[in-house]
Design an enzyme around this catalytic site. Structure first.
Site, PDB file in Angstrom:
ATOM      1  CD  GLU A  16      -2.592  -1.211   2.629  1.00 12.61           C
ATOM      2  OE1 GLU A  16      -3.808  -1.014   2.669  1.00 12.61           O
ATOM      3  OE2 GLU A  16      -1.929  -1.470   3.646  1.00 12.61           O
ATOM      4  N   GLY A  82     -12.452  -1.660   2.492  1.00 10.26           N
ATOM      5  CA  GLY A  82     -13.660  -2.248   1.916  1.00 10.26           C
ATOM      6  C   GLY A  82     -14.708  -1.148   1.750  1.00 10.26           C
ATOM      7  CG  MET A 190      -8.943  -4.039   9.636  1.00  8.88           C
ATOM      8  SD  MET A 190      -8.293  -5.710   9.399  1.00  8.88           S
ATOM      9  CE  MET A 190      -8.214  -6.297  11.070  1.00  8.88           C
ATOM     10  CD  GLU A 191      -4.885  -0.950   9.406  1.00  5.45           C
ATOM     11  OE1 GLU A 191      -5.484  -0.353   8.468  1.00  5.45           O
ATOM     12  OE2 GLU A 191      -4.753  -2.185   9.427  1.00  5.45           O
ATOM     13  CG  ASP A 214     -12.618  -5.568   0.155  1.00 10.03           C
ATOM     14  OD1 ASP A 214     -13.559  -5.525   0.953  1.00 10.03           O
ATOM     15  OD2 ASP A 214     -11.467  -5.203   0.472  1.00 10.03           O
TER      16      ASP A 214
HETATM   17  N1  ADE Z   1      -9.187  -3.476   4.177  1.00  9.52           N
HETATM   18  C1  ADE Z   1      -9.495  -3.745   2.904  1.00  9.52           C
HETATM   19  N2  ADE Z   1     -10.657  -4.397   2.801  1.00  9.52           N
HETATM   20  C2  ADE Z   1     -11.103  -4.543   4.066  1.00  9.52           C
HETATM   21  C3  ADE Z   1     -12.245  -5.163   4.627  1.00  9.52           C
HETATM   22  N3  ADE Z   1     -13.139  -5.747   3.865  1.00  9.52           N
HETATM   23  N4  ADE Z   1     -12.370  -5.137   5.983  1.00  9.52           N
HETATM   24  C4  ADE Z   1     -11.437  -4.555   6.747  1.00  9.52           C
HETATM   25  N5  ADE Z   1     -10.334  -3.966   6.277  1.00  9.52           N
HETATM   26  C5  ADE Z   1     -10.169  -3.955   4.939  1.00  9.52           C
END
Ligand code: ADE
Length: 247
Positions: A16, A82, A190-191, A214
């Site tokens: 990334e 996501g 997540m961060e 995604d």
């Molecule tokens: N980073 C990228 N896609 C993610 C997802 N679906 N959930 C959490 N972190 C992500």
């Protein structure tokens, strides 16, 4: 000559970060808190590059180590997320205007989603830095993304939690519960909210951009894995270059 304080550029994963380490002028490696940071110049600007690792605690530790160790002037996060906003598609980018922890719940002691003892649920990105980042994304992606696909640059709420969101039910539950408290997220990762909170603690301006890898649905893990190796680094590299030129 004393050098200006650096801009920190953080990502969760090396992919990334867009291969920026290879472009550093005068690269110096520094280890802190078990992390490897790289300082040097990019486009003549002093920068420190680091990997936050994955999840809120790791990202918070990395951010604190970075701020304490390098006296950074600002923190920029680039990564993937996501998409959960209705019009947020794979390949779009989301610039975070605010950051919330979707797994924070100290109720009934504190309102759901509120960070205890902060009296705050959403940590805002720094407004001027975020505006620069939007401009950088628009410039970087003007001619489209990979294979010339048009790329929408969204601005809005990013929700962070210690979960890879990998199912429609899981994603709907997160979005619905946040919405019922007046928060409509565009993306999950997540961060970001952890980095935003640490930056707020230290009074350091923070901005973040996430490319949508995604839709946080049942195929999220497959889409994520492909995207992160094939596309994420290209976007990150272009966006960071434009951002540094605008500083
Ligand atoms: N980073 C990228 N896609 C993610 C997802 N679906 N959930 C959490 N972190 C992500």
């Amino acid at each position: 000559m004393t050098q200006a304080p650096p801009t920190a550029i953080l990502s969760a994963l090396a992919e990334e970060q867009g291969g920026l380490v290879a472009h550093l002028e005068n690269p110096q490696q520094v280890q802190r808190a078990g992390r490897v940071f790289w300082s040097g110049l990019l486009h003549g600007q002093p920068v420190v590059l680091g990997l936050s690792r994955i999840g809120k605690v790791a990202a918070a530790t990395t951010t604190a180590a970075l701020i304490e160790g390098f006296g950074v002037e600002r923190v920029l996060f680039t990564g993937v997320a996501g998409g959960v906003g209705p019009s947020v598609r794979v390949g779009d980018v989301v610039v975070g205007t605010g950051f919330v922890q979707h797994d924070m719940d100290a109720s009934p002691l504190f309102p759901r989603f509120q960070v205890p003892l902060y009296g705050q649920t959403v940590f805002q990105g720094d407004a001027p830095l975020t505006a620069l980042l939007v401009q950088a994304c628009q410039a970087a992606l003007r001619s489209g993304g990979v294979e010339g696909m048009p790329v929408a640059v969204h601005q809005g709420l990013i929700a962070s939690g210690d979960q890879f969101v990998n199912g429609v039910q899981q994603s709907d539950a997160i979005v619905r519960s946040l919405q019922s408290h007046g928060h409509a997220p565009l993306a999950v990762e997540m961060e970001g909210a952890a980095v935003a909170q640490v930056c707020a603690d230290y009074g350091i301006p923070f901005a973040a951009v996430r490319t949508i890898s995604d839709r946080a649905d049942d195929t999220a893990h497959v889409d994520f894995a492909q995207f992160v190796t094939q596309v994420a680094s290209v976007y990150a590299h272009k966006i960071v270059n434009e951002f540094l030129l605008l500083l």
